[in-house]
Design an enzyme around this catalytic site. Structure first.
Site, PDB file in Angstrom:
ATOM      1  N   ARG A 132       0.811  -1.228   0.000  1.00 19.01           N
ATOM      2  CA  ARG A 132       0.000   0.000   0.000  1.00 19.01           C
ATOM      3  C   ARG A 132       0.838   1.269   0.000  1.00 19.01           C
ATOM      4  O   ARG A 132       0.367   2.342   0.390  1.00 19.01           O
ATOM      5  CB  ARG A 132      -0.967   0.037   1.183  1.00 19.01           C
ATOM      6  N   LYS A 153       5.509  11.267 -11.584  1.00 13.96           N
ATOM      7  CA  LYS A 153       4.625  10.510 -12.467  1.00 13.96           C
ATOM      8  C   LYS A 153       5.225   9.128 -12.647  1.00 13.96           C
ATOM      9  O   LYS A 153       6.393   8.994 -13.019  1.00 13.96           O
ATOM     10  CB  LYS A 153       4.513  11.178 -13.841  1.00 13.96           C
ATOM     11  N   GLU A 162      14.611  16.868 -24.599  1.00  9.64           N
ATOM     12  CA  GLU A 162      13.848  17.310 -23.423  1.00  9.64           C
ATOM     13  C   GLU A 162      14.541  18.489 -22.735  1.00  9.64           C
ATOM     14  O   GLU A 162      13.884  19.343 -22.141  1.00  9.64           O
ATOM     15  CB  GLU A 162      13.652  16.154 -22.427  1.00  9.64           C
ATOM     16  N   LYS A 206      11.658  22.130 -13.905  1.00  8.12           N
ATOM     17  CA  LYS A 206      10.641  21.100 -13.672  1.00  8.12           C
ATOM     18  C   LYS A 206      10.180  21.123 -12.220  1.00  8.12           C
ATOM     19  O   LYS A 206       8.986  21.016 -11.947  1.00  8.12           O
ATOM     20  CB  LYS A 206      11.159  19.709 -14.057  1.00  8.12           C
ATOM     21  N   GLU A 265      -1.030  18.296 -12.549  1.00 11.12           N
ATOM     22  CA  GLU A 265      -1.259  18.732 -13.924  1.00 11.12           C
ATOM     23  C   GLU A 265      -2.687  19.184 -14.178  1.00 11.12           C
ATOM     24  O   GLU A 265      -3.390  18.671 -15.038  1.00 11.12           O
ATOM     25  CB  GLU A 265      -0.871  17.615 -14.912  1.00 11.12           C
ATOM     26  N   ARG A 292       1.595  22.543 -15.444  1.00  2.81           N
ATOM     27  CA  ARG A 292       2.439  21.371 -15.701  1.00  2.81           C
ATOM     28  C   ARG A 292       2.238  20.851 -17.126  1.00  2.81           C
ATOM     29  O   ARG A 292       3.137  20.243 -17.701  1.00  2.81           O
ATOM     30  CB  ARG A 292       2.165  20.267 -14.659  1.00  2.81           C
ATOM     31  N   ASN A 321       4.368  19.267 -21.795  1.00  2.00           N
ATOM     32  CA  ASN A 321       4.022  18.381 -22.902  1.00  2.00           C
ATOM     33  C   ASN A 321       4.276  19.020 -24.259  1.00  2.00           C
ATOM     34  O   ASN A 321       3.824  18.498 -25.284  1.00  2.00           O
ATOM     35  CB  ASN A 321       2.550  17.965 -22.805  1.00  2.00           C
ATOM     36  N   HIS A 337       4.733  16.885 -27.308  1.00  2.00           N
ATOM     37  CA  HIS A 337       4.424  15.501 -26.946  1.00  2.00           C
ATOM     38  C   HIS A 337       3.153  14.957 -27.588  1.00  2.00           C
ATOM     39  O   HIS A 337       3.052  13.759 -27.818  1.00  2.00           O
ATOM     40  CB  HIS A 337       4.356  15.347 -25.424  1.00  2.00           C
ATOM     41  N   HIS A 394       3.768  11.788 -29.581  1.00  2.00           N
ATOM     42  CA  HIS A 394       3.154  10.483 -29.289  1.00  2.00           C
ATOM     43  C   HIS A 394       2.521   9.884 -30.533  1.00  2.00           C
ATOM     44  O   HIS A 394       2.542   8.670 -30.733  1.00  2.00           O
ATOM     45  CB  HIS A 394       2.109  10.612 -28.174  1.00  2.00           C
ATOM     46  N   HIS A 440      11.657   8.222 -28.084  1.00  2.00           N
ATOM     47  CA  HIS A 440      10.746   9.237 -27.545  1.00  2.00           C
ATOM     48  C   HIS A 440      11.291  10.654 -27.762  1.00  2.00           C
ATOM     49  O   HIS A 440      10.584  11.529 -28.251  1.00  2.00           O
ATOM     50  CB  HIS A 440      10.501   8.958 -26.063  1.00  2.00           C
TER      51      HIS A 440
HETATM   52  N1  LIG Z   1       7.585   9.841 -15.447  1.00  2.00           N
HETATM   53  C1  LIG Z   1       7.794  10.862 -16.247  1.00  2.00           C
HETATM   54  O1  LIG Z   1       7.552  12.018 -15.905  1.00  2.00           O
HETATM   55  C2  LIG Z   1       8.404  10.602 -17.582  1.00  2.00           C
HETATM   56  C3  LIG Z   1       8.881  11.668 -18.344  1.00  2.00           C
HETATM   57  C4  LIG Z   1       9.492  11.397 -19.548  1.00  2.00           C
HETATM   58  C5  LIG Z   1       9.625  10.086 -19.978  1.00  2.00           C
HETATM   59  N2  LIG Z   1       9.147   9.065 -19.231  1.00  2.00           N
HETATM   60  C6  LIG Z   1       9.312   7.670 -19.646  1.00  2.00           C
HETATM   61  O2  LIG Z   1      10.692   7.393 -19.701  1.00  2.00           O
HETATM   62  C7  LIG Z   1      10.902   6.310 -20.605  1.00  2.00           C
HETATM   63  C8  LIG Z   1      12.092   6.613 -21.466  1.00  2.00           C
HETATM   64  O3  LIG Z   1      13.221   6.775 -20.640  1.00  2.00           O
HETATM   65  P1  LIG Z   1      14.706   6.593 -21.203  1.00  2.00           P
HETATM   66  O4  LIG Z   1      14.851   7.363 -22.446  1.00  2.00           O
HETATM   67  O5  LIG Z   1      15.607   6.845 -20.071  1.00  2.00           O
HETATM   68  O6  LIG Z   1      14.703   5.062 -21.660  1.00  2.00           O
HETATM   69  P2  LIG Z   1      15.311   3.710 -21.026  1.00  2.00           P
HETATM   70  O7  LIG Z   1      15.082   3.618 -19.590  1.00  2.00           O
HETATM   71  O8  LIG Z   1      14.789   2.620 -21.886  1.00  2.00           O
HETATM   72  O9  LIG Z   1      16.879   3.874 -21.299  1.00  2.00           O
HETATM   73  C9  LIG Z   1      17.343   3.952 -22.622  1.00  2.00           C
HETATM   74  C10 LIG Z   1      18.432   2.899 -22.888  1.00  2.00           C
HETATM   75  O10 LIG Z   1      19.639   3.310 -22.260  1.00  2.00           O
HETATM   76  C11 LIG Z   1      20.154   2.258 -21.448  1.00  2.00           C
HETATM   77  N3  LIG Z   1      20.901   2.916 -20.381  1.00  2.00           N
HETATM   78  C12 LIG Z   1      20.407   3.563 -19.305  1.00  2.00           C
HETATM   79  N4  LIG Z   1      21.379   4.175 -18.640  1.00  2.00           N
HETATM   80  C13 LIG Z   1      22.546   3.913 -19.291  1.00  2.00           C
HETATM   81  C14 LIG Z   1      23.896   4.280 -19.092  1.00  2.00           C
HETATM   82  N5  LIG Z   1      24.242   5.120 -18.115  1.00  2.00           N
HETATM   83  N6  LIG Z   1      24.816   3.804 -19.958  1.00  2.00           N
HETATM   84  C15 LIG Z   1      24.457   3.010 -21.008  1.00  2.00           C
HETATM   85  N7  LIG Z   1      23.186   2.648 -21.247  1.00  2.00           N
HETATM   86  C16 LIG Z   1      22.240   3.095 -20.391  1.00  2.00           C
HETATM   87  C17 LIG Z   1      18.960   1.455 -21.049  1.00  2.00           C
HETATM   88  O11 LIG Z   1      19.300   0.139 -20.709  1.00  2.00           O
HETATM   89  C18 LIG Z   1      18.119   1.519 -22.324  1.00  2.00           C
HETATM   90  O12 LIG Z   1      18.575   0.555 -23.237  1.00  2.00           O
HETATM   91  C19 LIG Z   1       9.619   6.148 -21.389  1.00  2.00           C
HETATM   92  O13 LIG Z   1       8.955   4.975 -20.941  1.00  2.00           O
HETATM   93  C20 LIG Z   1       8.813   7.375 -21.020  1.00  2.00           C
HETATM   94  O14 LIG Z   1       7.420   7.146 -21.038  1.00  2.00           O
HETATM   95  C21 LIG Z   1       8.540   9.315 -18.036  1.00  2.00           C
HETATM   96 ZN   LIG Z   2       9.047  13.444 -22.935  1.00  2.00          ZN
END
Ligand SMILES: NC(=O)c1ccc[n+]([C@@H]2O[C@H](COP(=O)([O-])OP(=O)(O)OC[C@H]3O[C@@H](n4cnc5c(N)ncnc54)[C@H](O)[C@@H]3O)[C@@H](O)[C@H]2O)c1
Ligand SMILES: [Zn+2]
Length: 379
Positions: free
Chosen positions: A130, A152, A194, A236, A246, A250, A254, A257, A261, A275
Site C-alpha cells: 500500500r 509521475k 527534453e 521542472k 497537472e 504542468r 508536454n 508531446h 506520441h 521518444h
Molecule cells: N515519469 C515521467 O515524468 C516521464 C517523463 C518522460 C519520460 N518518461 C518515460 O521514460 C521512458 C524513457 O526513458 P529513457 O529514455 O531513459 O529510456 P530507457 O530507460 O529505456 O533507457 C534507454 C536505454 O539506455 C540504457 N541505459 C540507461 N542508462 C545507461 C547508461 N548510463 N549507460 C548506457 N546505457 C544506459 C537502457 O538500458 C536503455 O537501453 C519512457 O517509458 C517514457 O514514457 C517518463
Molecule cells: Zn518526454
C-alpha cells in the site's frame, strides 16, 4: 539552487511539496557517494535496487559497492532493458521478486536506470504494501532532466503509453552526470530534446545558452552537462511544485508531446523513433503550427528548428514518415492522447522561443490540414 558550490560538490535543488518535499542532487561521482546520501532516508540499512541489464553491466557493482561501504545491505533485481519492460506482466514479476526478497513496508526501493526503470519502480513502490518509499537514481539524460523528477509513474498497456499509473513522489533524486559517459550517443541526443524543451517552453536565455553550448554538452563536457541538468531540473521542480497533478501549468511540459506520441504510435514505440526524437520533431511541428496560425513569428519557429537540426535531431515529418502515413492516421492517434478533453485537442503552442502556452482553440480539421502539408513537405 546552490550552483556556487565547489566543482565536485553536487548541486542541490529542492522540490517543494510540503512534507513530501525532496532533494534533487546533480553532480559527477554521485553514484560512488550514494551511501552517504541514501543513509539519511533509510529506516533500516537495507536497499532494494532495481535496474536493467545494460545498467547492471555498467554501473551496478559500483553502486552496490558504494552502499556496502556505508553498511547498507542491498538486494538486486535486474530486469530486461527496454520499453517492453513497462508492462503489467513485468510489474507482477517485480512485485513477486521484491516480496520474495523480504521487502517490508518501511523499506526503500531504488530505481537505478533510465525512465523505463524509474516509471516501473515508482509505480511498484506506490502499490506494494500500500505504498513504499523509493529513490530515483537516473542514468539517462532523459531520466536526469525529466522522468526522475515530479512523481509521475506508470506502465503501458495495449491501448497506449503510460495509461496505468500513479502520482508517487520519490524521497530523493541522485543524478550522477558521470554515468552519462556510457550512454549511447543516440540516447544522449534523445534526452537532449527534453533539455531543449525547457528553453523553448519558458527560458529563452537558456535556449540561447544551448545554442552556444549544446554541441559541447553532447560531446561530453561535464560542466555544460551539469549546468543543463540543473537548469532543467530547477524548471521542472518549480512547475511541479506549483501544479503537481497537472491541472494547469504542468501541461506546458508536454510541448511537442501530443504530436510526438502520434509519431511514436505510428512507428510502434520502438527503436525506429526514440521518444526524444519524436519530441524534437513534435516541438518543431508545434512551433510551425503556431507560426501558421499567426501566433508566433516565423523567425522563432525557424530558430527552434535550426538548433534541434544542428545537433542532429530529426525535425521534419517528411524525413521520418514511413510508407502509409496519413494526416488522418496521425490525427487518430492524437485523439487517443490523455490531454484530449471533451473531445477537443489540448495543444501546447508558442508565441515565440521561451513562450509556450496551452490552447483548446485549434480544431481537428485545422490540425489534419496542417499535418497533411507537413507530411508532404509543405509545412
Ligand atoms: N515519469 C515521467 O515524468 C516521464 C517523463 C518522460 C519520460 N518518461 C518515460 O521514460 C521512458 C524513457 O526513458 P529513457 O529514455 O531513459 O529510456 P530507457 O530507460 O529505456 O533507457 C534507454 C536505454 O539506455 C540504457 N541505459 C540507461 N542508462 C545507461 C547508461 N548510463 N549507460 C548506457 N546505457 C544506459 C537502457 O538500458 C536503455 O537501453 C519512457 O517509458 C517514457 O514514457 C517518463
Ligand atoms: Zn518526454
Amino acid at each position: 539552487v546552490s550552483t556556487a558550490a565547489a566543482r565536485d560538490e553536487p548541486a542541490s535543488l529542492q522540490l517543494a511539496l510540503g512534507e513530501r518535499s525532496y532533494p534533487i542532487l546533480v553532480g559527477e561521482g554521485l553514484l560512488a557517494a550514494a551511501g552517504a546520501h541514501l543513509k539519511g532516508v533509510l529506516k533500516r540499512p537495507v536497499a532494494f535496487v532495481v535496474t536493467d541489464a545494460n545498467v547492471a553491466r555498467l554501473h551496478l557493482e559500483a553502486f552496490e559497492g558504494a552502499l556496502a561501504r556505508t553498511g547498507i545491505k542491498t538486494h538486486r533485481i535486474v530486469l530486461q532493458a527496454g520499453e517492453g519492460t513497462k508492462t503489467f506482466d513485468h510489474l507482477a514479476r517485480l512485485a513477486d521478486a521484491l516480496l520474495d526478497a523480504g521487502c517490508e513496508r518501511a523499506d526503500m526501493l531504488v530505481a537505478l536506470g533510465g525512465g523505463v526503470i524509474g516509471d516501473l519502480v515508482g509505480f511498484a513502490a506506490s502499490i506494494l504494501r500500500r505504498g513504499m518509499d523509493f529513490v530515483q537514481v537516473p542514468t539517462t539524460l532523459l531520466a536526469q532532466v525529466d522522468s526522475s523528477v515530479g512523481g509521475k509513474t506508470g506502465i503501458n498497456t495495449r491501448q497506449g503509453k503510460n495509461l496505468v499509473g500513479s502520482f508517487h513522489q520519490p524521497r530523493l533524486v541522485l543524478a550522477d552526470t558521470g554515468v552519462l559517459d556510457t550512454l549511447p550517443r543516440r540516447e544522449l541526443l534523445a534526452g537532449y530534446a527534453e533539455v531543449a524543451k525547457y528553453g523553448l517552453i519558458g527560458d529563452e536565455p537558456f535556449f540561447a545558452w544551448l545554442e552556444g553550448n549544446g554541441a559541447a554538452l553532447l560531446a561530453g563536457d561535464h560542466a555544460a552537462r551539469r549546468h543543463a541538468i540543473v537548469t532543467s531540473c530547477a524548471m521542472k521542480a518549480r512547475i511541479v511544485a506549483a501544479d503537481e497533478r497537472e491541472t494547469g501549468e504542468r501541461a506546458l511540459l508536454n510541448l511537442g508531446h501530443t504530436f510526438g506520441h502520434a509519431l511514436e504510435a505510428e512507428t510502434g514505440f520502438g527503436d525506429a523513433l526514440l521518444h526524444g526524437e519524436a519530441v524534437a520533431a513534435g516541438m518543431v511541428l508545434a512551433f510551425r503550427l503556431s507560426a501558421r496560425l499567426g501566433l508566433c513569428p516565423p523567425a522563432h519557429a525557424e530558430r527552434a528548428e535550426r538548433h534541434l537540426a544542428a545537433v542532429g535531431l530529426p525535425t521534419r515529418l517528411a524525413a521520418i514518415r514511413g510508407p502509409g502515413w496519413t494526416a488522418e492516421g496521425l490525427v487518430a492517434h492524437m485523439r487517443q492522447d490523455k490531454k484530449v478533453a471533451q473531445g477537443q485537442p489540448t495543444l501546447v503552442l508558442a508565441r515565440g522561443v521561451g513562450r509556450a502556452f496551452l490552447t483548446r482553440e485549434v480544431e481537428w480539421e485545422a490540425l489534419r490540414a496542417f499535418l497533411a502539408d507537413a507530411l508532404a513537405g509543405r509545412a
